[in-house]
Design a protein around this motif. Structure first.
Motif, PDB file in Angstrom:
ATOM      1  N   THR A  96     -54.211   9.847 -32.790  1.00  0.00           N
ATOM      2  CA  THR A  96     -53.268  10.096 -32.744  1.00  0.00           C
ATOM      3  C   THR A  96     -51.918   8.735 -32.403  1.00  0.00           C
ATOM      4  OG1 THR A  96     -53.998  11.480 -31.711  1.00  0.00           O
ATOM      5  CG2 THR A  96     -51.685  10.959 -30.457  1.00  0.00           C
ATOM      6  N   LEU A  97     -50.465   8.571 -32.776  1.00  0.00           N
ATOM      7  CA  LEU A  97     -49.753   7.524 -32.859  1.00  0.00           C
ATOM      8  C   LEU A  97     -48.769   8.002 -31.391  1.00  0.00           C
ATOM      9  CD1 LEU A  97     -49.254   6.285 -36.206  1.00  0.00           C
ATOM     10  CD2 LEU A  97     -51.005   5.749 -34.290  1.00  0.00           C
ATOM     11  N   GLU A  98     -48.159   7.155 -30.593  1.00  0.00           N
ATOM     12  CA  GLU A  98     -47.418   7.688 -29.802  1.00  0.00           C
ATOM     13  C   GLU A  98     -45.852   6.506 -30.418  1.00  0.00           C
ATOM     14  OE1 GLU A  98     -46.108   6.745 -24.986  1.00  0.00           O
ATOM     15  OE2 GLU A  98     -48.251   7.776 -25.196  1.00  0.00           O
ATOM     16  N   ILE A  99     -45.088   7.314 -31.051  1.00  0.00           N
ATOM     17  CA  ILE A  99     -43.910   6.493 -31.854  1.00  0.00           C
ATOM     18  C   ILE A  99     -42.738   6.506 -30.177  1.00  0.00           C
ATOM     19  CG2 ILE A  99     -42.365   6.608 -33.713  1.00  0.00           C
ATOM     20  CD1 ILE A  99     -45.245   7.413 -34.917  1.00  0.00           C
ATOM     21  N   GLN A 100     -42.128   5.714 -30.612  1.00  0.00           N
ATOM     22  CA  GLN A 100     -40.702   5.765 -29.239  1.00  0.00           C
ATOM     23  C   GLN A 100     -39.486   5.540 -30.784  1.00  0.00           C
ATOM     24  OE1 GLN A 100     -40.044   4.083 -26.312  1.00  0.00           O
ATOM     25  NE2 GLN A 100     -42.673   4.181 -25.548  1.00  0.00           N
ATOM     26  N   SER A 101     -38.544   6.291 -30.455  1.00  0.00           N
ATOM     27  CA  SER A 101     -37.944   6.103 -32.224  1.00  0.00           C
ATOM     28  C   SER A 101     -36.430   6.654 -31.681  1.00  0.00           C
ATOM     29  CB  SER A 101     -38.422   6.494 -33.388  1.00  0.00           C
ATOM     30  OG  SER A 101     -39.150   8.051 -32.839  1.00  0.00           O
ATOM     31  N   VAL A 102     -35.157   6.322 -32.377  1.00  0.00           N
ATOM     32  CA  VAL A 102     -34.464   7.130 -32.347  1.00  0.00           C
ATOM     33  C   VAL A 102     -34.006   8.022 -34.270  1.00  0.00           C
ATOM     34  CG1 VAL A 102     -32.776   5.147 -32.559  1.00  0.00           C
ATOM     35  CG2 VAL A 102     -31.838   7.056 -31.865  1.00  0.00           C
ATOM     36  N   ASN A 103     -33.138   8.709 -33.994  1.00  0.00           N
ATOM     37  CA  ASN A 103     -32.896   9.155 -35.025  1.00  0.00           C
ATOM     38  C   ASN A 103     -33.728   9.664 -36.301  1.00  0.00           C
ATOM     39  OD1 ASN A 103     -29.774   8.846 -34.730  1.00  0.00           O
ATOM     40  ND2 ASN A 103     -29.912   6.728 -35.781  1.00  0.00           N
ATOM     41  N   GLU A 104     -34.682   9.985 -35.572  1.00  0.00           N
ATOM     42  CA  GLU A 104     -36.138  10.200 -36.826  1.00  0.00           C
ATOM     43  C   GLU A 104     -36.154  11.756 -37.024  1.00  0.00           C
ATOM     44  OE1 GLU A 104     -36.344  11.771 -33.635  1.00  0.00           O
ATOM     45  OE2 GLU A 104     -36.594   9.462 -33.422  1.00  0.00           O
ATOM     46  N   TYR A 105     -37.035  11.973 -38.107  1.00  0.00           N
ATOM     47  CA  TYR A 105     -37.331  13.503 -37.500  1.00  0.00           C
ATOM     48  C   TYR A 105     -38.703  13.607 -38.425  1.00  0.00           C
ATOM     49  CZ  TYR A 105     -35.775  11.710 -42.483  1.00  0.00           C
ATOM     50  OH  TYR A 105     -35.693  11.046 -43.759  1.00  0.00           O
ATOM     51  N   ASP A 106     -39.017  15.206 -38.959  1.00  0.00           N
ATOM     52  CA  ASP A 106     -40.549  14.851 -38.565  1.00  0.00           C
ATOM     53  C   ASP A 106     -40.975  14.524 -40.263  1.00  0.00           C
ATOM     54  OD1 ASP A 106     -38.759  16.753 -40.311  1.00  0.00           O
ATOM     55  OD2 ASP A 106     -39.968  18.633 -39.422  1.00  0.00           O
ATOM     56  N   LYS A 107     -40.498  14.981 -41.481  1.00  0.00           N
ATOM     57  CA  LYS A 107     -40.661  14.261 -42.363  1.00  0.00           C
ATOM     58  C   LYS A 107     -41.109  12.470 -42.673  1.00  0.00           C
ATOM     59  CE  LYS A 107     -39.545  18.191 -45.538  1.00  0.00           C
ATOM     60  NZ  LYS A 107     -39.013  18.420 -46.579  1.00  0.00           N
ATOM     61  N   TYR A 108     -40.099  12.008 -41.619  1.00  0.00           N
ATOM     62  CA  TYR A 108     -40.214  10.733 -41.753  1.00  0.00           C
ATOM     63  C   TYR A 108     -41.337   9.882 -41.060  1.00  0.00           C
ATOM     64  CZ  TYR A 108     -39.004   5.699 -40.417  1.00  0.00           C
ATOM     65  OH  TYR A 108     -38.956   4.370 -40.780  1.00  0.00           O
ATOM     66  N   LEU A 109     -42.190  11.830 -40.104  1.00  0.00           N
ATOM     67  CA  LEU A 109     -43.438  10.681 -38.684  1.00  0.00           C
ATOM     68  C   LEU A 109     -44.181  11.433 -40.128  1.00  0.00           C
ATOM     69  CD1 LEU A 109     -42.053  12.147 -35.987  1.00  0.00           C
ATOM     70  CD2 LEU A 109     -41.384   9.634 -36.633  1.00  0.00           C
ATOM     71  N   TRP A 110     -44.396  12.435 -40.696  1.00  0.00           N
ATOM     72  CA  TRP A 110     -45.390  12.611 -41.436  1.00  0.00           C
ATOM     73  C   TRP A 110     -45.447  11.285 -42.643  1.00  0.00           C
ATOM     74  CZ3 TRP A 110     -43.168  17.917 -43.747  1.00  0.00           C
ATOM     75  CH2 TRP A 110     -43.586  18.839 -42.682  1.00  0.00           C
ATOM     76  N   THR A 111     -44.431  11.309 -42.752  1.00  0.00           N
ATOM     77  CA  THR A 111     -44.466  10.089 -44.651  1.00  0.00           C
ATOM     78  C   THR A 111     -45.246   8.384 -43.629  1.00  0.00           C
ATOM     79  OG1 THR A 111     -42.369  10.373 -44.913  1.00  0.00           O
ATOM     80  CG2 THR A 111     -42.995   7.919 -45.570  1.00  0.00           C
ATOM     81  N   LEU A 112     -45.328   7.696 -42.093  1.00  0.00           N
ATOM     82  CA  LEU A 112     -45.566   7.201 -41.610  1.00  0.00           C
ATOM     83  C   LEU A 112     -47.131   7.077 -41.232  1.00  0.00           C
ATOM     84  CD1 LEU A 112     -43.098   6.750 -38.486  1.00  0.00           C
ATOM     85  CD2 LEU A 112     -43.591   5.095 -40.658  1.00  0.00           C
ATOM     86  N   ILE A 113     -47.566   8.492 -41.394  1.00  0.00           N
ATOM     87  CA  ILE A 113     -48.692   8.688 -41.293  1.00  0.00           C
ATOM     88  C   ILE A 113     -49.589   7.943 -42.435  1.00  0.00           C
ATOM     89  CG2 ILE A 113     -51.021  10.493 -40.980  1.00  0.00           C
ATOM     90  CD1 ILE A 113     -49.773   9.299 -38.263  1.00  0.00           C
ATOM     91  N   HIS A 114     -48.826   8.427 -43.341  1.00  0.00           N
ATOM     92  CA  HIS A 114     -49.234   8.733 -45.621  1.00  0.00           C
ATOM     93  C   HIS A 114     -49.545   6.709 -45.635  1.00  0.00           C
ATOM     94  CE1 HIS A 114     -49.943   8.811 -49.805  1.00  0.00           C
ATOM     95  NE2 HIS A 114     -48.773   8.068 -49.491  1.00  0.00           N
ATOM     96  N   ASP A 115     -47.911   6.022 -44.791  1.00  0.00           N
ATOM     97  CA  ASP A 115     -47.689   4.749 -44.773  1.00  0.00           C
ATOM     98  C   ASP A 115     -49.508   3.805 -44.082  1.00  0.00           C
ATOM     99  OD1 ASP A 115     -46.087   5.364 -46.494  1.00  0.00           O
ATOM    100  OD2 ASP A 115     -44.441   4.755 -45.113  1.00  0.00           O
ATOM    101  N   LEU A 116     -49.701   4.923 -43.385  1.00  0.00           N
ATOM    102  CA  LEU A 116     -50.555   4.036 -42.244  1.00  0.00           C
ATOM    103  C   LEU A 116     -52.244   4.256 -43.111  1.00  0.00           C
ATOM    104  CD1 LEU A 116     -51.746   2.925 -39.524  1.00  0.00           C
ATOM    105  CD2 LEU A 116     -52.080   4.736 -38.838  1.00  0.00           C
TER     106      LEU A 116
END
Length: 306
Positions: A222-242
């Motif tokens: 589980t990652l805890e992410i603090q952001s602005v202007n994000e959307y769900d698919k962008y967060l999914w992409t972060l997991i894939h890139d990780l």
């Protein structure tokens, strides 16, 4: 809990901001529809205004006639329908949550729709818990996608996870400054950063302010992410890139918004509490937070360029 004597006073009190917990796989529009339907149900259950009277003149026209006030059946709820319907209640969201995302959702009721607009313009930061799983990649980067690849993950340790996450956070922050045309080691960049969080001028440009691993039990993390202007698919992409940077694969299993500005999950109303009394009490608590943090209603000055 807030108690109301009649429906009229209750309806007049429904002007403000509320914080609800959006369940996963439930669209935001459906959440607003359920809230409005429950409010109308509870308002119609309270004592309403008296039924209007109509003037009736009876008697022979050749003799003195009598003027009486009799109940107006056209104003009876059994004839004209419920006093309050969904169209009588205005509702809007401050920042959107995707279909598969859950967590804190701010809604404005009636006059509170103006507050949601101001919050949307102000763009407060949001905190997410993004859950992922190692060992598989999907075409959508989410659990409901088609499996594209499988890989091993036993070589991944907590130390490697923390190192890659810290590197990704630094890379996102560096990109944020580069897109603004600022140098990381310049005095201007330091002065801007010392004034607070730097927000992009383009409200469609996602910016990551913080990222850390708060849970690691392979293959789940589980990652805890603090952001602005994000959307769900962008967060999914972060997991894939990780997963790629860990020399493996990963996909997202859930996204939960745990905080938006000063509003967190402890304040959010669960679906079973979407009723008139709980909503009115929650509205008062949200108003106290807004009074203490007037900055939430003021637009942030955009510093970064697109």
């Amino acid at each position: 809990m807030v108690q109301f004597r009649d429906a009229v006073s209750a309806y007049k009190a429904l002007n403000g901001l509320i914080c609800v917990y959006k369940p996963p796989c439930v669209p935001v529009k459906q959440v607003m529809h359920i809230v409005k339907t429950n409010l109308c149900r509870d308002l119609n259950a309270l004592p309403g205004r008296p039924i209007e009277k109509r003037v009736e003149i009876v008697g022979s026209t050749t003799e003195p006639m009598q003027v009486k006030l009799v109940p107006n059946y056209a104003d009876n709820p059994l004839v004209c329908g419920p006093r309050y319907i969904n169209d009588d209640i205005r509702c809007s969201w401050a920042t959107h949550l995707g279909l598969f995302s859950s967590g804190v959702l701010l809604l404005g009721i009636n006059e509170g729709t103006r507050i949601t607009y101001k919050i949307n313009v102000g763009r407060p930061t949001r905190a997410f818990k993004v859950h992922g799983q190692l060992g598989k990649a999907t075409d959508t980067y989410f659990w409901n996608g088609r499996t594209m690849e499988r890989s091993t993950f036993h070589h991944i340790t907590r130390e490697k996870m923390d190192k890659v996450v810290a590197h990704m956070q630094a890379a996102h922050q560096k990109t944020m400054f580069e897109q603004s045309g600022l140098q990381m080691d310049s005095q201007q960049t330091y002065e801007l950063a010392s004034q607070g969080l730097i927000r992009p001028a383009d409200n469609k440009l996602p910016v990551i302010y913080g990222m850390k691993c708060v849970y690691f039990n392979p293959p789940n993390f589980t990652l805890e992410i603090q952001s602005v202007n994000e959307y769900d698919k962008y967060l999914w992409t972060l997991i894939h890139d990780l997963g790629v940077q860990l020399k493996s694969t990963a996909y997202c299993t859930a996204v939960q918004c745990i905080r938006q500005g000063k509003f967190d999950v402890d304040l959010a109303l669960l679906r079973k509490h979407w009723s008139l009394e709980h909503i009115a009490y929650n509205m008062n608590m949200c108003q106290e937070i807004l009074d203490e943090n007037e900055r939430l209603l003021k637009p942030e000055s955009a510093i970064l360029s697109a």
